[in-house]
Design an enzyme around this catalytic site. Structure first.
Site, PDB file in Angstrom:
ATOM      1  CG  ASP A  53      -1.952   0.932   1.276  1.00 52.95           C
ATOM      2  OD1 ASP A  53      -1.519   2.325   0.569  1.00 52.95           O
ATOM      3  OD2 ASP A  53      -2.884   0.969   1.972  1.00 52.95           O
ATOM      4  CE1 TYR A 145      -7.930  10.117 -10.331  1.00 59.47           C
ATOM      5  CE2 TYR A 145      -8.680  11.570 -12.097  1.00 59.47           C
ATOM      6  CZ  TYR A 145      -8.089  10.330 -11.824  1.00 59.47           C
ATOM      7  OH  TYR A 145      -7.607   9.658 -12.692  1.00 59.47           O
TER       8      TYR A 145
HETATM    9  P1  NAD Z   1      -7.862   0.896 -11.418  1.00 60.37           P
HETATM   10  O1  NAD Z   1      -8.687   1.166 -10.248  1.00 60.37           O
HETATM   11  O2  NAD Z   1      -8.271  -0.340 -12.216  1.00 60.37           O
HETATM   12  O3  NAD Z   1      -6.383   0.644 -10.930  1.00 60.37           O
HETATM   13  C1  NAD Z   1      -5.680   1.432  -9.992  1.00 60.37           C
HETATM   14  C2  NAD Z   1      -4.568   0.403  -9.387  1.00 60.37           C
HETATM   15  O4  NAD Z   1      -4.139   1.350  -8.293  1.00 60.37           O
HETATM   16  C3  NAD Z   1      -4.868  -0.602  -8.790  1.00 60.37           C
HETATM   17  O5  NAD Z   1      -3.840  -1.607  -9.092  1.00 60.37           O
HETATM   18  C4  NAD Z   1      -4.862  -0.411  -7.185  1.00 60.37           C
HETATM   19  O6  NAD Z   1      -4.515  -1.622  -6.506  1.00 60.37           O
HETATM   20  C5  NAD Z   1      -3.824   0.632  -7.111  1.00 60.37           C
HETATM   21  N1  NAD Z   1      -3.920   1.128  -6.078  1.00 60.37           N
HETATM   22  C6  NAD Z   1      -4.821   2.125  -5.527  1.00 60.37           C
HETATM   23  N2  NAD Z   1      -4.548   2.481  -4.438  1.00 60.37           N
HETATM   24  C7  NAD Z   1      -3.309   2.150  -4.073  1.00 60.37           C
HETATM   25  C8  NAD Z   1      -2.502   2.118  -2.917  1.00 60.37           C
HETATM   26  N3  NAD Z   1      -2.888   2.828  -1.635  1.00 60.37           N
HETATM   27  N4  NAD Z   1      -1.268   1.529  -2.673  1.00 60.37           N
HETATM   28  C9  NAD Z   1      -1.009   0.650  -3.643  1.00 60.37           C
HETATM   29  N5  NAD Z   1      -1.627   0.684  -4.987  1.00 60.37           N
HETATM   30  C10 NAD Z   1      -2.937   1.224  -4.782  1.00 60.37           C
HETATM   31  O7  NAD Z   1      -7.597   2.007 -12.300  1.00 60.37           O
HETATM   32  P2  NAD Z   1      -7.121   2.345 -13.753  1.00 60.37           P
HETATM   33  O8  NAD Z   1      -7.949   2.787 -14.634  1.00 60.37           O
HETATM   34  O9  NAD Z   1      -6.291   1.278 -13.915  1.00 60.37           O
HETATM   35  O10 NAD Z   1      -6.120   3.572 -13.461  1.00 60.37           O
HETATM   36  C11 NAD Z   1      -4.689   3.625 -13.144  1.00 60.37           C
HETATM   37  C12 NAD Z   1      -4.083   5.086 -13.065  1.00 60.37           C
HETATM   38  O11 NAD Z   1      -4.406   5.536 -14.412  1.00 60.37           O
HETATM   39  C13 NAD Z   1      -4.654   5.589 -12.070  1.00 60.37           C
HETATM   40  O12 NAD Z   1      -3.502   6.453 -11.586  1.00 60.37           O
HETATM   41  C14 NAD Z   1      -5.552   6.510 -12.691  1.00 60.37           C
HETATM   42  O13 NAD Z   1      -6.033   7.662 -11.790  1.00 60.37           O
HETATM   43  C15 NAD Z   1      -5.294   6.891 -13.942  1.00 60.37           C
HETATM   44  N6  NAD Z   1      -6.153   7.145 -15.099  1.00 60.37           N
HETATM   45  C16 NAD Z   1      -7.218   6.446 -15.292  1.00 60.37           C
HETATM   46  C17 NAD Z   1      -8.242   6.664 -16.302  1.00 60.37           C
HETATM   47  C18 NAD Z   1      -9.218   6.001 -16.742  1.00 60.37           C
HETATM   48  O14 NAD Z   1      -9.956   6.340 -17.570  1.00 60.37           O
HETATM   49  N7  NAD Z   1      -9.544   4.685 -16.176  1.00 60.37           N
HETATM   50  C19 NAD Z   1      -8.034   7.932 -16.959  1.00 60.37           C
HETATM   51  C20 NAD Z   1      -6.777   8.949 -16.497  1.00 60.37           C
HETATM   52  C21 NAD Z   1      -5.762   8.461 -15.577  1.00 60.37           C
END
Ligand code: NAD
Length: 237
Positions: A53, A145
């Site tokens: 984490d 965010y």
């Molecule tokens: P997701 O929710 O599928 O994955 C998020 C990941 O972050 C997971 O593996 C989770 O375990 C990890 N995580 C969260 N909190 C944590 C913590 N405290 N310690 C360790 N790990 C932690 O999301 P995603 O869509 O794959 O997003 C990945 C990244 O891309 C994020 O930073 C998100 O903000 C960014 N993002 C996503 C999108 C989208 O449309 N999905 C768009 C722009 C940016």
């Protein structure tokens, strides 16, 4: 040459696609994940899964120790872990605000700082931060965010200036809407509204973000640092 690559939050979504892409390219890849188990497909590719984490400094330290013991010092860090806690301002609690900042910004600071120890010693390294188009444009209901993701841009650009002389590049990717669990909560009506604003007319696939990350970590990007690279289908322009 096979490099030691660490992807935070690499067990699903965008992080999973990034980890898979580096592993397919022959690198020694480690992922961190917050809960559950690392996906079998990554284990089969030889990817090391470390439970961590990023809001807990001790867990980050022990994760790095485990990765270093197995793969050597991290040469490529992809700081991808992130969360949302959407709420309109007057309904947003301090806890909602803090939780997002603690994970997305402070957790990234902590992860990057630890990776830089080895990179400074090696006088070489690649750092890619996963921000969001929302960090540049803002979004109603996502002030926490957006603040965290905008913070990553200033953080990265400061580090690009600080670490450039040591041959460490620091770049940011700002994805638009990507087809992952994070966006699956969006209702059909809202999704159609979003897609009307995306020139390419669709969500990104996680692999399309992974391609940009791999480019920034490659020998084709040796003179790119402090860049904010949109992978957003034109949404943010
Ligand atoms: P997701 O929710 O599928 O994955 C998020 C990941 O972050 C997971 O593996 C989770 O375990 C990890 N995580 C969260 N909190 C944590 C913590 N405290 N310690 C360790 N790990 C932690 O999301 P995603 O869509 O794959 O997003 C990945 C990244 O891309 C994020 O930073 C998100 O903000 C960014 N993002 C996503 C999108 C989208 O449309 N999905 C768009 C722009 C940016």
């Amino acid at each position: 040459m096979s490099r030691s690559v660490l992807v935070t939050g690499g067990n699903r979504g965008i992080g999973l696609a990034i980890a898979r892409a580096f592993a397919d390219g022959g690198d020694k890849v480690a992922i961190t994940y917050r809960s559950g188990e690392p996906p079998e497909e990554l284990t089969a590719l030889g990817v090391l899964g470390v439970k961590c984490d990023i809001t807990d400094p001790e867990q980050v330290e022990s994760a790095y120790k485990e990765v270093e013991a197995s793969h050597g010092p991290v040469q490529v860090l992809v700081a991808n872990a992130g969360i949302t806690r959407d709420q309109l301002l007057l309904r947003m609690s301090e806890e909602d605000f803090e939780a997002v900042l603690q994970t997305n910004l402070t957790g990234t600071f902590r992860t990057v700082k630890r990776a830089c120890r080895g990179m400074l010693r090696a006088r070489s390294g690649r750092i890619v931060l996963i921000s969001s188009v929302v960090g540049l444009s803002g979004a109603a209901g996502q002030a926490n965010y957006a603040a965290s993701k905008a913070g990553l841009v200033g953080f990265a650009r400061s580090l690009a200036r600080e670490l450039g002389s040591r041959n460490i590049t620091v770049n940011v990717i700002t994805p638009g809407f990507v087809d992952t669990a994070m966006t699956q909560v969006v209702g059909e009506e809202r999704k159609a509204e979003i897609l009307r604003q995306v020139p390419l007319g669709r969500y990104a696939q996680p692999e399309e973000v992974a391609d940009a990350v791999r480019f920034l970590a490659s020998d084709q990007a040796t003179y790119i640092t402090g860049a904010v690279v949109p992978v957003d289908g034109g949404l943010g322009m």
